[in-house]
Enzyme design. Structure first.
Site, PDB file in Angstrom:
ATOM      1  N   SER A 149       0.841  -1.204   0.000  1.00 44.83           N
ATOM      2  CA  SER A 149       0.000   0.000   0.000  1.00 44.83           C
ATOM      3  C   SER A 149       0.877   1.257   0.000  1.00 44.83           C
ATOM      4  O   SER A 149       1.635   1.456  -0.943  1.00 44.83           O
ATOM      5  CB  SER A 149      -0.969  -0.070   1.181  1.00 44.83           C
ATOM      6  OG  SER A 149      -1.995   0.853   1.021  1.00 44.83           O
ATOM      7  N   ASP A 225     -10.114  -5.614  -3.155  1.00 46.72           N
ATOM      8  CA  ASP A 225      -9.501  -4.608  -2.288  1.00 46.72           C
ATOM      9  C   ASP A 225     -10.416  -3.387  -2.235  1.00 46.72           C
ATOM     10  O   ASP A 225     -10.743  -2.803  -3.272  1.00 46.72           O
ATOM     11  CB  ASP A 225      -8.137  -4.239  -2.903  1.00 46.72           C
ATOM     12  CG  ASP A 225      -7.311  -3.328  -2.031  1.00 46.72           C
ATOM     13  OD1 ASP A 225      -7.885  -2.447  -1.364  1.00 46.72           O
ATOM     14  OD2 ASP A 225      -6.080  -3.494  -2.038  1.00 46.72           O
ATOM     15  N   HIS A 258      -7.323  -6.118   0.914  1.00 48.20           N
ATOM     16  CA  HIS A 258      -6.152  -5.255   1.146  1.00 48.20           C
ATOM     17  C   HIS A 258      -5.299  -5.750   2.318  1.00 48.20           C
ATOM     18  O   HIS A 258      -4.300  -5.130   2.653  1.00 48.20           O
ATOM     19  CB  HIS A 258      -6.659  -3.831   1.429  1.00 48.20           C
ATOM     20  CG  HIS A 258      -5.616  -2.766   1.334  1.00 48.20           C
ATOM     21  ND1 HIS A 258      -5.002  -2.416   0.152  1.00 48.20           N
ATOM     22  CD2 HIS A 258      -5.065  -1.943   2.282  1.00 48.20           C
ATOM     23  CE1 HIS A 258      -4.131  -1.445   0.365  1.00 48.20           C
ATOM     24  NE2 HIS A 258      -4.146  -1.138   1.645  1.00 48.20           N
TER      25      HIS A 258
HETATM   26  N1  GSH Z   1      -9.030   1.001   7.515  1.00 54.97           N
HETATM   27  C1  GSH Z   1      -7.685   1.016   7.933  1.00 54.97           C
HETATM   28  C2  GSH Z   1      -6.855   1.712   6.893  1.00 54.97           C
HETATM   29  C3  GSH Z   1      -5.435   1.479   7.112  1.00 54.97           C
HETATM   30  C4  GSH Z   1      -4.985   0.181   6.491  1.00 54.97           C
HETATM   31  O1  GSH Z   1      -5.705  -0.546   5.780  1.00 54.97           O
HETATM   32  N2  GSH Z   1      -3.733  -0.098   6.734  1.00 54.97           N
HETATM   33  C5  GSH Z   1      -3.115  -1.221   6.089  1.00 54.97           C
HETATM   34  C6  GSH Z   1      -2.009  -0.658   5.221  1.00 54.97           C
HETATM   35  S1  GSH Z   1      -2.665   0.566   4.102  1.00 54.97           S
HETATM   36  C7  GSH Z   1      -2.502  -2.139   7.127  1.00 54.97           C
HETATM   37  O2  GSH Z   1      -1.582  -2.872   6.821  1.00 54.97           O
HETATM   38  N3  GSH Z   1      -2.997  -2.113   8.368  1.00 54.97           N
HETATM   39  C8  GSH Z   1      -2.422  -2.835   9.465  1.00 54.97           C
HETATM   40  C9  GSH Z   1      -2.618  -4.309   9.506  1.00 54.97           C
HETATM   41  O3  GSH Z   1      -3.478  -4.852   8.776  1.00 54.97           O
HETATM   42  O4  GSH Z   1      -1.882  -4.985  10.257  1.00 54.97           O
HETATM   43  C10 GSH Z   1      -7.536   1.747   9.254  1.00 54.97           C
HETATM   44  O5  GSH Z   1      -8.240   2.731   9.442  1.00 54.97           O
HETATM   45  O6  GSH Z   1      -6.695   1.323  10.095  1.00 54.97           O
END
Ligand code: GSH
Length: 279
Positions: A149, A225, A258
């Site tokens: 991302s 995604d 995602h």
């Molecule tokens: N909806 C999420 C958006 C952020 C998101 O999707 N982050 C992804 C990278 S863009 C991620 O890897 N999150 C941490 C995880 O899944 O461990 C939020 O508000 O935390």
């Protein structure tokens, strides 16, 4: 450049370790994680730098991707930095949104107040961190870079701008065209200011169109995604590659979202891709 060990955990006959260090580039204390495969006790091993996405730290990838078993087999070290500068005195978005400020450094060098004092993640990831890693650990200067991302954007930008520093680039669900999506607009306007010319150097599509190198690039993108159409726009990268006949491999993966469930499903293929190119 000194480093302070804060954890050491044996995994697949190698070691997962976390460290603090004072970053001169970011002007604050930073934490990073490194996985050293068992081969590192006998020889210098190549390194994959992993850049995580919005809201992440050094921990998300190491805990969720399931990369260590394959890294141990292939003899690759993995380094995971944080996603922004941290600590007291480091600017954050006043509204504490997840896509600006802490956890959202966008792997660029900010030029605007109040961000520019600490938000220099591009120089940190490309220069300072590899120097530190190569000084303190049994690793070679053979490098690859990957990310997810916002970190996929960071990996593509760092790799395309510095093809002499990396053997290969890969990304999951990258923000490929930040100059044309809401996450990118918000970050670039705040960190880089209104002059869109300065945005181009951090846009993977613009860089791929102009690239004179052919460093191998592998991208995986899930079709389910949530951020696909509004933020990620993989077709923009396909079009950029076509314009320049760039050897991009971009795979749309049916039904994946995602999350790290997606990353865990294909990380083995990414590690084997990098191992092949790092020799
Ligand atoms: N909806 C999420 C958006 C952020 C998101 O999707 N982050 C992804 C990278 S863009 C991620 O890897 N999150 C941490 C995880 O899944 O461990 C939020 O508000 O935390």
């Amino acid at each position: 450049m000194t480093i302070e060990n804060i954890s050491s955990t044996k995994s697949f006959a190698g070691w997962h370790k976390q460290y603090y260090h004072q970053s001169g580039v970011l002007n604050c204390q930073m934490r990073f994680a490194i996985y050293l495969p068992p081969q590192a006790s006998e020889r210098k091993v190549p390194v994959l730098y992993w850049l995580s996405g919005l809201t992440c730290t050094d921990e998300n990838f190491m805990q969720k991707a399931g990369a260590m078993r394959i890294a141990a087999e292939l003899g690759i070290a993995i380094v995971a930095p944080d996603t922004s500068p941290r600590g007291q005195g480091v600017a954050d978005d006043p509204s504490e949104s997840y896509d600006l400020g802490l956890g959202a450094g966008f792997y660029l060098n900010a030029t605007q107040a109040p961000w520019r004092e600490h938000y220099q993640m591009y120089d940190y990831v490309v220069q300072e961190l590899p120097e530190l890693i190569e000084q303190h650990f049994p690793v070679s200067n053979v490098r690859a870079i990957a990310g997810h991302s916002m970190g996929g954007h960071g990996a593509l930008v760092a790799g395309l701008r510095n093809p002499e520093r990396y053997q290969s680039i890969s990304a999951f669900s990258p923000i490929v065209n930040p100059i044309n999506c809401p996450w990118g607009h918000k970050a670039f306007l705040n960190y880089l200011g209104k002059n869109r010319d300065s945005w181009m150097q951090y846009d993977a599509c613009e860089l791929m169109k102009a690239s004179s190198s052919d460093i191998p690039v592998l991208v995986d993108q899930g079709t389910s995604d949530n951020f696909l159409e509004e933020q990620l726009k993989p077709h923009a990268l396909i079009e950029a590659a076509a314009i320049n006949e760039y050897p991009l491999i971009l795979r749309m993966q049916e039904g994946y979202d995602h999350s790290y469930y997606f990353i865990a499903s294909f990380i083995e293929e990414h590690l084997r891709f990098h191992a092949k190119h790092m020799g």
